[in-house]
Design a protein around this motif. Structure first.
Motif, PDB file in Angstrom:
ATOM      1  N   ALA A 150       0.848  -1.199   0.000  1.00 56.96           N
ATOM      2  CA  ALA A 150       0.000   0.000   0.000  1.00 56.96           C
ATOM      3  C   ALA A 150       0.878   1.242   0.000  1.00 56.96           C
ATOM      4  N   ALA A 151       0.292   2.332  -0.442  1.00 60.60           N
ATOM      5  CA  ALA A 151       0.912   3.652  -0.353  1.00 60.60           C
ATOM      6  C   ALA A 151      -0.031   4.547   0.446  1.00 60.60           C
ATOM      7  N   THR A 152       0.432   5.734   0.799  1.00 64.78           N
ATOM      8  CA  THR A 152      -0.407   6.689   1.507  1.00 64.78           C
ATOM      9  C   THR A 152      -0.574   7.949   0.664  1.00 64.78           C
ATOM     10  N   ALA A 153      -1.627   8.689   0.955  1.00 64.79           N
ATOM     11  CA  ALA A 153      -1.875   9.957   0.273  1.00 64.79           C
ATOM     12  C   ALA A 153      -2.704  10.842   1.184  1.00 64.79           C
ATOM     13  N   GLU A 154      -2.513  12.151   1.061  1.00 68.78           N
ATOM     14  CA  GLU A 154      -3.308  13.135   1.787  1.00 68.78           C
ATOM     15  C   GLU A 154      -4.011  14.018   0.771  1.00 68.78           C
ATOM     16  N   ILE A 155      -5.312  14.217   0.957  1.00 69.04           N
ATOM     17  CA  ILE A 155      -6.104  14.952  -0.023  1.00 69.04           C
ATOM     18  C   ILE A 155      -6.978  15.974   0.683  1.00 69.04           C
ATOM     19  N   ASP A 156      -6.935  17.212   0.199  1.00 66.55           N
ATOM     20  CA  ASP A 156      -7.825  18.244   0.710  1.00 66.55           C
ATOM     21  C   ASP A 156      -9.269  17.828   0.459  1.00 66.55           C
ATOM     22  N   GLU A 157     -10.124  17.960   1.474  1.00 67.04           N
ATOM     23  CA  GLU A 157     -11.488  17.457   1.362  1.00 67.04           C
ATOM     24  C   GLU A 157     -12.352  18.251   0.387  1.00 67.04           C
ATOM     25  N   THR A 158     -11.872  19.395  -0.094  1.00 67.00           N
ATOM     26  CA  THR A 158     -12.604  20.133  -1.118  1.00 67.00           C
ATOM     27  C   THR A 158     -12.212  19.695  -2.530  1.00 67.00           C
ATOM     28  N   ASN A 159     -11.164  18.867  -2.637  1.00 70.35           N
ATOM     29  CA  ASN A 159     -10.677  18.429  -3.947  1.00 70.35           C
ATOM     30  C   ASN A 159     -11.443  17.181  -4.368  1.00 70.35           C
ATOM     31  N   THR A 160     -12.644  17.374  -4.862  1.00 75.25           N
ATOM     32  CA  THR A 160     -13.528  16.255  -5.171  1.00 75.25           C
ATOM     33  C   THR A 160     -12.985  15.381  -6.297  1.00 75.25           C
ATOM     34  N   ALA A 161     -12.274  15.982  -7.256  1.00 69.54           N
ATOM     35  CA  ALA A 161     -11.717  15.193  -8.363  1.00 69.54           C
ATOM     36  C   ALA A 161     -10.664  14.218  -7.848  1.00 69.54           C
ATOM     37  N   ALA A 162      -9.786  14.697  -6.959  1.00 67.51           N
ATOM     38  CA  ALA A 162      -8.754  13.816  -6.402  1.00 67.51           C
ATOM     39  C   ALA A 162      -9.370  12.737  -5.527  1.00 67.51           C
ATOM     40  N   LEU A 163     -10.371  13.094  -4.742  1.00 70.28           N
ATOM     41  CA  LEU A 163     -11.045  12.101  -3.907  1.00 70.28           C
ATOM     42  C   LEU A 163     -11.657  11.002  -4.769  1.00 70.28           C
ATOM     43  N   ALA A 164     -12.319  11.378  -5.846  1.00 70.88           N
ATOM     44  CA  ALA A 164     -12.938  10.391  -6.734  1.00 70.88           C
ATOM     45  C   ALA A 164     -11.883   9.508  -7.389  1.00 70.88           C
ATOM     46  N   LEU A 165     -10.751  10.091  -7.773  1.00 71.55           N
ATOM     47  CA  LEU A 165      -9.682   9.327  -8.406  1.00 71.55           C
ATOM     48  C   LEU A 165      -9.155   8.247  -7.472  1.00 71.55           C
ATOM     49  N   PHE A 166      -8.834   8.625  -6.248  1.00 66.97           N
ATOM     50  CA  PHE A 166      -8.257   7.667  -5.316  1.00 66.97           C
ATOM     51  C   PHE A 166      -9.285   6.641  -4.849  1.00 66.97           C
ATOM     52  N   GLU A 167     -10.489   7.073  -4.582  1.00 65.63           N
ATOM     53  CA  GLU A 167     -11.521   6.129  -4.149  1.00 65.63           C
ATOM     54  C   GLU A 167     -11.842   5.138  -5.264  1.00 65.63           C
ATOM     55  N   GLY A 168     -11.748   5.575  -6.520  1.00 63.66           N
ATOM     56  CA  GLY A 168     -11.971   4.681  -7.649  1.00 63.66           C
ATOM     57  C   GLY A 168     -10.909   3.611  -7.778  1.00 63.66           C
ATOM     58  N   LEU A 169      -9.745   3.844  -7.170  1.00 62.14           N
ATOM     59  CA  LEU A 169      -8.671   2.855  -7.171  1.00 62.14           C
ATOM     60  C   LEU A 169      -8.645   2.037  -5.884  1.00 62.14           C
ATOM     61  N   GLY A 170      -9.697   2.169  -5.067  1.00 62.06           N
ATOM     62  CA  GLY A 170      -9.799   1.356  -3.864  1.00 62.06           C
ATOM     63  C   GLY A 170      -9.160   1.951  -2.633  1.00 62.06           C
ATOM     64  N   ALA A 171      -8.827   3.241  -2.647  1.00 62.65           N
ATOM     65  CA  ALA A 171      -8.212   3.861  -1.477  1.00 62.65           C
ATOM     66  C   ALA A 171      -9.177   3.872  -0.306  1.00 62.65           C
ATOM     67  N   ARG A 172      -8.619   3.674   0.898  1.00 58.53           N
ATOM     68  CA  ARG A 172      -9.427   3.629   2.125  1.00 58.53           C
ATOM     69  C   ARG A 172      -9.016   4.757   3.057  1.00 58.53           C
ATOM     70  N   ARG A 173      -9.993   5.540   3.487  1.00 57.49           N
ATOM     71  CA  ARG A 173      -9.692   6.647   4.400  1.00 57.49           C
ATOM     72  C   ARG A 173      -9.264   6.101   5.760  1.00 57.49           C
ATOM     73  N   THR A 174      -8.139   6.588   6.256  1.00 58.39           N
ATOM     74  CA  THR A 174      -7.603   6.113   7.529  1.00 58.39           C
ATOM     75  C   THR A 174      -7.562   7.185   8.606  1.00 58.39           C
ATOM     76  N   GLY A 175      -7.829   8.422   8.260  1.00 61.22           N
ATOM     77  CA  GLY A 175      -7.800   9.490   9.247  1.00 61.22           C
ATOM     78  C   GLY A 175      -7.814  10.839   8.563  1.00 61.22           C
ATOM     79  N   GLY A 176      -7.493  11.855   9.337  1.00 59.96           N
ATOM     80  CA  GLY A 176      -7.491  13.193   8.764  1.00 59.96           C
ATOM     81  C   GLY A 176      -6.861  14.196   9.707  1.00 59.96           C
ATOM     82  N   ILE A 177      -6.558  15.362   9.168  1.00 62.08           N
ATOM     83  CA  ILE A 177      -5.991  16.441   9.962  1.00 62.08           C
ATOM     84  C   ILE A 177      -6.776  17.722   9.722  1.00 62.08           C
ATOM     85  N   LEU A 178      -6.704  18.602  10.696  1.00 58.79           N
ATOM     86  CA  LEU A 178      -7.255  19.945  10.571  1.00 58.79           C
ATOM     87  C   LEU A 178      -6.094  20.928  10.517  1.00 58.79           C
ATOM     88  N   GLU A 179      -6.190  21.882   9.625  1.00 60.73           N
ATOM     89  CA  GLU A 179      -5.229  22.984   9.602  1.00 60.73           C
ATOM     90  C   GLU A 179      -5.940  24.214  10.117  1.00 60.73           C
TER      91      GLU A 179
END
Length: 249
Positions: free
Chosen positions: A212-241
């Motif tokens: 597996a690899a890891t990735a961090e995606i801004d939650e407003t970046n819907t295109a990136a979220l769809a791309l990674f979720e389409g490849l089976g990515a699983r959300r493991t957590g998150g951070i607040l800035e």
């Protein structure tokens, strides 16, 4: 208890000759300053935060990063006047998949520095003129005067007619490889280039023994979220800035 600024970017809270809390300010390459405080006592936190924000340049905001599950720390920073500015989701991305074929006329290959630098600058200009680089992962930083070197070995690129049109950046000096950036030029988007790039990079990682690899995606970046979720990515957590507004300290 007294608060002492012991260096340009460090503060100590001292009580009965003992250090009961520490504050630190780190300036990143993009020019933003991030604050951190190490103490178990809320009263000490409040005093350190107040001192650090008072000493800061009041014309620029200050930032901090908090795990989304650390509600106590989030509350402490909010009590100091900071507010949530952006949210970033962390994903585990499986590598055991079949690469997606690149669109006709597009070749996925390793990078060379000169055309990679040209593509990097073009993508940065496009992003900055739209959503802004604040939506990018923390490690993807603007250049200072255009002199920051690129390491082509960390990149896989998509090429059409001898022109670089897309890239993926991977950092492997971590427990799991980290997808630092996936980007395609605006006039080449919506053709499957990003998916082809990312799926091939992940398949290469699998052949190298990474599950597996890891990735961090801004939650407003819907295109990136769809791309990674389409490849089976699983959300493991998150951070607040969080951010302090100029003049609010």
């Amino acid at each position: 208890m007294t608060i002492s600024r012991v260096a340009d970017n460090q503060w100590h809270a001292i009580e009965n000759d003992l250090v009961v809390g520490r504050g630190h300010a780190s300036r990143r390459l993009d020019g933003r300053t991030f604050l951190s405080i190490d103490t178990w006592r809320d009263a000490v936190f409040d005093r350190l935060a107040a001192a650090m924000l008072t000493d800061a340049d009041q014309s620029t905001p200050q930032y901090t990063v908090v795990d989304e599950t650390d509600h106590d720390l989030t509350t402490n920073w909010e009590r100091a006047g900071l507010t949530t500015w952006r949210r970033e989701s962390e994903f585990a991305v499986p590598t055991d998949l079949t690469p997606t074929a690149a669109p006709n006329g597009v070749v996925i290959t390793t990078a060379q520095e000169a055309p990679l630098r040209e593509l990097d600058q073009a993508i940065r200009a496009e992003v900055e003129s739209s959503v802004g680089w604040q939506t990018m992962p923390a490690e993807v930083l603007p250049w200072q005067g255009g002199t920051r070197p690129l390491d082509p070995s960390k990149y896989t690129v998509a090429v059409r007619d001898d022109r670089y049109v897309g890239l993926v950046r991977v950092a492997t000096m971590t427990r799991r490889p980290r997808i630092g950036l996936v980007a395609v030029l605006a006039d080449e988007q919506r053709q499957g280039i990003a998916r082809a790039l990312l799926s091939q990079v992940l398949a290469n990682l699998h052949r190298s023994g990474f599950e597996a690899a890891t990735a961090e995606i801004d939650e407003t970046n819907t295109a990136a979220l769809a791309l990674f979720e389409g490849l089976g990515a699983r959300r493991t957590g998150g951070i607040l800035e969080l951010i302090s507004r100029p003049g609010k300290a």
